[in-house]
Design a protein around this motif. Structure first.
Motif, PDB file in Angstrom:
ATOM      1  N   TYR A  20       0.832  -1.203   0.000  1.00 23.97           N
ATOM      2  CA  TYR A  20       0.000   0.000   0.000  1.00 23.97           C
ATOM      3  C   TYR A  20       0.869   1.256   0.000  1.00 23.97           C
ATOM      4  O   TYR A  20       0.628   2.193  -0.766  1.00 23.97           O
ATOM      5  N   GLU A  21       1.892   1.261   0.826  1.00 21.41           N
ATOM      6  CA  GLU A  21       2.693   2.478   0.984  1.00 21.41           C
ATOM      7  C   GLU A  21       3.538   2.794  -0.251  1.00 21.41           C
ATOM      8  O   GLU A  21       3.817   3.959  -0.533  1.00 21.41           O
ATOM      9  N   VAL A  22       3.930   1.784  -1.007  1.00 26.55           N
ATOM     10  CA  VAL A  22       4.674   2.043  -2.249  1.00 26.55           C
ATOM     11  C   VAL A  22       3.738   2.097  -3.451  1.00 26.55           C
ATOM     12  O   VAL A  22       4.190   2.136  -4.600  1.00 26.55           O
ATOM     13  N   ASN A  23       2.429   2.082  -3.172  1.00 32.50           N
ATOM     14  CA  ASN A  23       1.410   2.181  -4.215  1.00 32.50           C
ATOM     15  C   ASN A  23       1.605   1.110  -5.287  1.00 32.50           C
ATOM     16  O   ASN A  23       1.538   1.369  -6.484  1.00 32.50           O
ATOM     17  N   ALA A  24       1.874  -0.128  -4.814  1.00 32.34           N
ATOM     18  CA  ALA A  24       2.027  -1.301  -5.680  1.00 32.34           C
ATOM     19  C   ALA A  24       3.190  -1.173  -6.668  1.00 32.34           C
ATOM     20  O   ALA A  24       3.167  -1.758  -7.746  1.00 32.34           O
ATOM     21  N   SER A  25       4.219  -0.431  -6.278  1.00 35.14           N
ATOM     22  CA  SER A  25       5.417  -0.329  -7.103  1.00 35.14           C
ATOM     23  C   SER A  25       6.272  -1.571  -6.886  1.00 35.14           C
ATOM     24  O   SER A  25       6.766  -1.815  -5.784  1.00 35.14           O
ATOM     25  N   LEU A  26       6.469  -2.355  -7.927  1.00 32.82           N
ATOM     26  CA  LEU A  26       7.251  -3.588  -7.818  1.00 32.82           C
ATOM     27  C   LEU A  26       8.704  -3.302  -7.460  1.00 32.82           C
ATOM     28  O   LEU A  26       9.290  -3.963  -6.599  1.00 32.82           O
ATOM     29  N   SER A  27       9.290  -2.314  -8.110  1.00 32.39           N
ATOM     30  CA  SER A  27      10.701  -2.014  -7.858  1.00 32.39           C
ATOM     31  C   SER A  27      10.922  -1.544  -6.429  1.00 32.39           C
ATOM     32  O   SER A  27      11.871  -1.982  -5.759  1.00 32.39           O
ATOM     33  N   ALA A  49      15.419   5.698   6.983  1.00 35.14           N
ATOM     34  CA  ALA A  49      16.071   4.515   6.414  1.00 35.14           C
ATOM     35  C   ALA A  49      15.550   4.247   5.007  1.00 35.14           C
ATOM     36  O   ALA A  49      16.309   3.813   4.130  1.00 35.14           O
ATOM     37  N   TRP A  50      14.279   4.510   4.812  1.00 32.13           N
ATOM     38  CA  TRP A  50      13.714   4.366   3.467  1.00 32.13           C
ATOM     39  C   TRP A  50      14.340   5.392   2.521  1.00 32.13           C
ATOM     40  O   TRP A  50      14.653   5.080   1.378  1.00 32.13           O
ATOM     41  N   GLN A  51      14.511   6.595   3.017  1.00 33.85           N
ATOM     42  CA  GLN A  51      15.037   7.669   2.184  1.00 33.85           C
ATOM     43  C   GLN A  51      16.447   7.350   1.694  1.00 33.85           C
ATOM     44  O   GLN A  51      16.822   7.720   0.570  1.00 33.85           O
ATOM     45  N   GLN A  52      17.226   6.657   2.517  1.00 38.52           N
ATOM     46  CA  GLN A  52      18.587   6.283   2.120  1.00 38.52           C
ATOM     47  C   GLN A  52      18.587   5.315   0.938  1.00 38.52           C
ATOM     48  O   GLN A  52      19.598   5.186   0.251  1.00 38.52           O
ATOM     49  N   LEU A  53      17.469   4.654   0.727  1.00 38.78           N
ATOM     50  CA  LEU A  53      17.340   3.734  -0.404  1.00 38.78           C
ATOM     51  C   LEU A  53      16.784   4.425  -1.653  1.00 38.78           C
ATOM     52  O   LEU A  53      16.462   3.771  -2.642  1.00 38.78           O
ATOM     53  N   SER A  54      16.648   5.749  -1.582  1.00 34.28           N
ATOM     54  CA  SER A  54      16.122   6.554  -2.703  1.00 34.28           C
ATOM     55  C   SER A  54      14.680   6.166  -3.049  1.00 34.28           C
ATOM     56  O   SER A  54      14.293   6.144  -4.223  1.00 34.28           O
ATOM     57  N   HIS A  56      10.813   6.819  -3.450  1.00 32.06           N
ATOM     58  CA  HIS A  56      10.089   8.005  -3.925  1.00 32.06           C
ATOM     59  C   HIS A  56       9.448   8.760  -2.764  1.00 32.06           C
ATOM     60  O   HIS A  56       8.970   8.161  -1.800  1.00 32.06           O
ATOM     61  N   HIS A  57       9.437  10.085  -2.885  1.00 27.46           N
ATOM     62  CA  HIS A  57       8.952  10.919  -1.781  1.00 27.46           C
ATOM     63  C   HIS A  57       7.484  10.652  -1.449  1.00 27.46           C
ATOM     64  O   HIS A  57       7.070  10.757  -0.287  1.00 27.46           O
ATOM     65  N   SER A  58       6.672  10.277  -2.455  1.00 28.91           N
ATOM     66  CA  SER A  58       5.261   9.984  -2.162  1.00 28.91           C
ATOM     67  C   SER A  58       5.127   8.717  -1.322  1.00 28.91           C
ATOM     68  O   SER A  58       4.234   8.620  -0.466  1.00 28.91           O
ATOM     69  N   HIS A  59       6.023   7.751  -1.526  1.00 29.20           N
ATOM     70  CA  HIS A  59       6.023   6.535  -0.710  1.00 29.20           C
ATOM     71  C   HIS A  59       6.471   6.858   0.717  1.00 29.20           C
ATOM     72  O   HIS A  59       5.923   6.316   1.687  1.00 29.20           O
ATOM     73  N   LEU A  60       7.458   7.751   0.830  1.00 24.57           N
ATOM     74  CA  LEU A  60       7.935   8.153   2.158  1.00 24.57           C
ATOM     75  C   LEU A  60       6.819   8.828   2.956  1.00 24.57           C
ATOM     76  O   LEU A  60       6.660   8.584   4.150  1.00 24.57           O
ATOM     77  N   LYS A  61       6.039   9.652   2.264  1.00 29.85           N
ATOM     78  CA  LYS A  61       4.946  10.353   2.947  1.00 29.85           C
ATOM     79  C   LYS A  61       3.910   9.368   3.453  1.00 29.85           C
ATOM     80  O   LYS A  61       3.418   9.499   4.585  1.00 29.85           O
ATOM     81  N   ARG A  62       3.578   8.361   2.652  1.00 27.30           N
ATOM     82  CA  ARG A  62       2.625   7.341   3.104  1.00 27.30           C
ATOM     83  C   ARG A  62       3.189   6.570   4.292  1.00 27.30           C
ATOM     84  O   ARG A  62       2.455   6.239   5.225  1.00 27.30           O
ATOM     85  N   HIS A  63       4.498   6.296   4.260  1.00 30.92           N
ATOM     86  CA  HIS A  63       5.115   5.536   5.351  1.00 30.92           C
ATOM     87  C   HIS A  63       5.094   6.323   6.656  1.00 30.92           C
ATOM     88  O   HIS A  63       4.987   5.733   7.742  1.00 30.92           O
ATOM     89  N   GLU A  64       5.183   7.619   6.552  1.00 31.83           N
ATOM     90  CA  GLU A  64       5.155   8.458   7.743  1.00 31.83           C
ATOM     91  C   GLU A  64       3.755   8.570   8.334  1.00 31.83           C
ATOM     92  O   GLU A  64       3.579   8.872   9.511  1.00 31.83           O
ATOM     93  N   GLU A  65       2.735   8.341   7.502  1.00 34.84           N
ATOM     94  CA  GLU A  65       1.337   8.445   7.948  1.00 34.84           C
ATOM     95  C   GLU A  65       0.731   7.048   8.013  1.00 34.84           C
ATOM     96  O   GLU A  65      -0.163   6.696   7.255  1.00 34.84           O
ATOM     97  N   GLN A  66       1.207   6.252   8.963  1.00 37.59           N
ATOM     98  CA  GLN A  66       0.850   4.835   8.983  1.00 37.59           C
ATOM     99  C   GLN A  66      -0.593   4.570   9.411  1.00 37.59           C
ATOM    100  O   GLN A  66      -1.094   3.463   9.196  1.00 37.59           O
ATOM    101  N   GLN A  67      -1.255   5.565   9.965  1.00 36.69           N
ATOM    102  CA  GLN A  67      -2.656   5.344  10.317  1.00 36.69           C
ATOM    103  C   GLN A  67      -3.493   5.112   9.058  1.00 36.69           C
ATOM    104  O   GLN A  67      -4.407   4.286   9.055  1.00 36.69           O
ATOM    105  N   GLN A  68      -3.148   5.834   7.998  1.00 38.80           N
ATOM    106  CA  GLN A  68      -3.849   5.618   6.729  1.00 38.80           C
ATOM    107  C   GLN A  68      -3.587   4.203   6.208  1.00 38.80           C
ATOM    108  O   GLN A  68      -4.476   3.560   5.654  1.00 38.80           O
ATOM    109  N   THR A  69      -2.361   3.749   6.410  1.00 36.55           N
ATOM    110  CA  THR A  69      -2.024   2.384   6.001  1.00 36.55           C
ATOM    111  C   THR A  69      -2.863   1.373   6.771  1.00 36.55           C
ATOM    112  O   THR A  69      -3.437   0.445   6.195  1.00 36.55           O
ATOM    113  N   LEU A  70      -2.948   1.558   8.074  1.00 31.13           N
ATOM    114  CA  LEU A  70      -3.730   0.638   8.911  1.00 31.13           C
ATOM    115  C   LEU A  70      -5.203   0.666   8.533  1.00 31.13           C
ATOM    116  O   LEU A  70      -5.863  -0.384   8.492  1.00 31.13           O
TER     117      LEU A  70
END
Length: 401
Positions: A20-27, A49-54, A56-70
């Motif tokens: 969900y957080e990577v919006n179904a990005s396979l890579s 730690a995610w950011q160090q792996l480059s 995408h910023h939209s995935h990072l934003k979703r990861h920071e807002e984990q309530q939406q993920t839940l």
């Protein structure tokens, strides 16, 4: 039928959360799981730690807002409990093993209908969204024939050839052979596209076929989602048949992916001035197998039923006997071939003549040579086949109906 998951394990929730957080990005998904060692560790890692792996910023934003993920996971789990669809993870035995062999396997599949179809031997049929009348009939007949001898027909639910392939597989009088089709979606599992295909979707599920998608629910069609669908169509099948396609089409992508996966591509020829079949002619020129009857497919594909090619080119045993055509369908390991007339109710004494005929037509001279019958014997048997409704005569040529 595969049991619907009513409760997700911690690992499955983590897989779904990352997806969900990577919006179904396979890579992005595979990069995270590889870097952290598991989906659970990736999900509990900090955004830095995610950011160090480059990532995408939209995935990072979703990861920071984990309530939406839940919240999203809870909605999916509620849909699972309501049996709106199923969810298969790559870690499960029910997950199609052949998809684990492709270059970028999906971590999960949403599914509606009979998920057991995914474990059975499949042949993909793809082609033009605007096929000629001849291509529509050929596609329908090919799919119907292959389904009758026990194969599952896999396609992409698009207009044209895909639709004809699904309906051909569904057109079985024998209940045992109904529903032998899988529709791979380029949208979320709960999105019907094209919009007017709702009847097809319903018929596939109700007759015992299944629909699958690797994309999250509510995902709308996009030009990037259909090549992803095509790789799954290619990955599921033992081989791919292209019945009619232009040079620049999704069908050519599916054919290329099939070839890259070490599988056979079949192509049906047409008139040289049929621009709609230019893709098929190109494939044949490049090494695809020319066919004009489904028996040609069976002759080549049946040898694959006991083993399955892996990415490395070695051959791996198939996971389940359910992968083989069932019931009275002959198996190659029994030293048999499916009879052309096995489902056509042709009397035994007429089978030799019937098997010499195709959908394009044979004249008497050619049939006399191939059957080695006398003219009176041949004409008599052709008349019997016509009376049975198995063949027709058009312009001095005899062909199947």
């Amino acid at each position: 039928m595969t049991a619907t998951l009513s409760t997700l394990s911690d690992n499955q929730r983590a897989i779904l959360a990352i997806w969900y957080e990577v919006n179904a990005s396979l890579s992005a998904y595979h990069k995270l799981v590889t870097a952290f060692g598991s989906a659970q560790q990736a999900w509990t890692a900090k955004a830095g730690a995610w950011q160090q792996l480059s990532i995408h910023h939209s995935h990072l934003k979703r990861h920071e807002e984990q309530q939406q993920t839940l919240d999203s996971i809870n909605k999916i789990e509620a849909a699972l409990n309501a049996k709106k669809y199923q969810l298969l993870f790559a870690e499960q035995a029910e997950f199609p093993t052949q998809l684990l062999q492709i270059f970028d396997p999906p971590p999960l599949l949403f599914c509606r209908g009979n998920a057991e179809r995914l474990q059975q031997a499949q042949i993909a049929i793809v082609g033009s969204r605007k096929p000629t009348v001849h291509a529509q009939k050929t596609t329908f007949d090919m799919a119907q024939y292959l389904a009758q001898v026990g194969y599952v027909i896999t396609s992409g639910l698009a207009m044209g050839v895909d639709k004809c392939a699904h309906f051909g597989a569904l057109a079985q009088a024998d209940p045992e052979y109904q529903g032998r089709t899988i529709g791979v979606m380029g949208t979320g599992i709960d999105v019907c596209y094209p919009n007017h295909h709702d009847h097809l979707f319903t018929q596939i599920v109700e007759q015992g076929g299944c629909l699958i998608s690797e994309l999250l629910p509510h995902t709308q069609p996009h030009k990037h989602t259909f090549p992803r669908r095509n790789r799954l169509v290619a990955g599921l099948g033992l081989a791919t048949i292209v019945t009619e396609a232009t040079i620049k089409s999704g069908s050519m992508i599916t054919a290329r992916l099939t070839s890259e996966q070490g599988k056979q591509v079949f192509a049906i020829p047409s008139h040289i001035d049929n621009s709609n079949a230019e893709g098929c002619h190109h494939l044949i020129r490049e090494g695809a197998t020319l066919i004009y009857h489904p028996q040609h497919v069976l002759d080549d594909v049946n040898v694959q039923l006991n083993t399955y090619p892996t990415q490395s080119g070695s051959r791996k045993p198939r996971q389940s006997a359910d992968a083989l055509p069932k019931s009275n369908t002959p198996h190659l390991n029994e030293g048999q071939q499916p009879s052309v007339a096995s489902k056509t109710k042709v009397p035994e004494h007429l089978i030799t003549v019937y098997e010499q005929l195709d959908w394009h037509g044979q004249d008497l001279d050619a049939l006399l040579v191939s059957t080695e019958l006398t003219p009176p014997q041949l004409i008599g048997q052709l008349m019997e086949l016509e009376l049975l409704g198995a063949i027709s005569a058009q312009g001095g040529r005899y062909l199947r109906v």
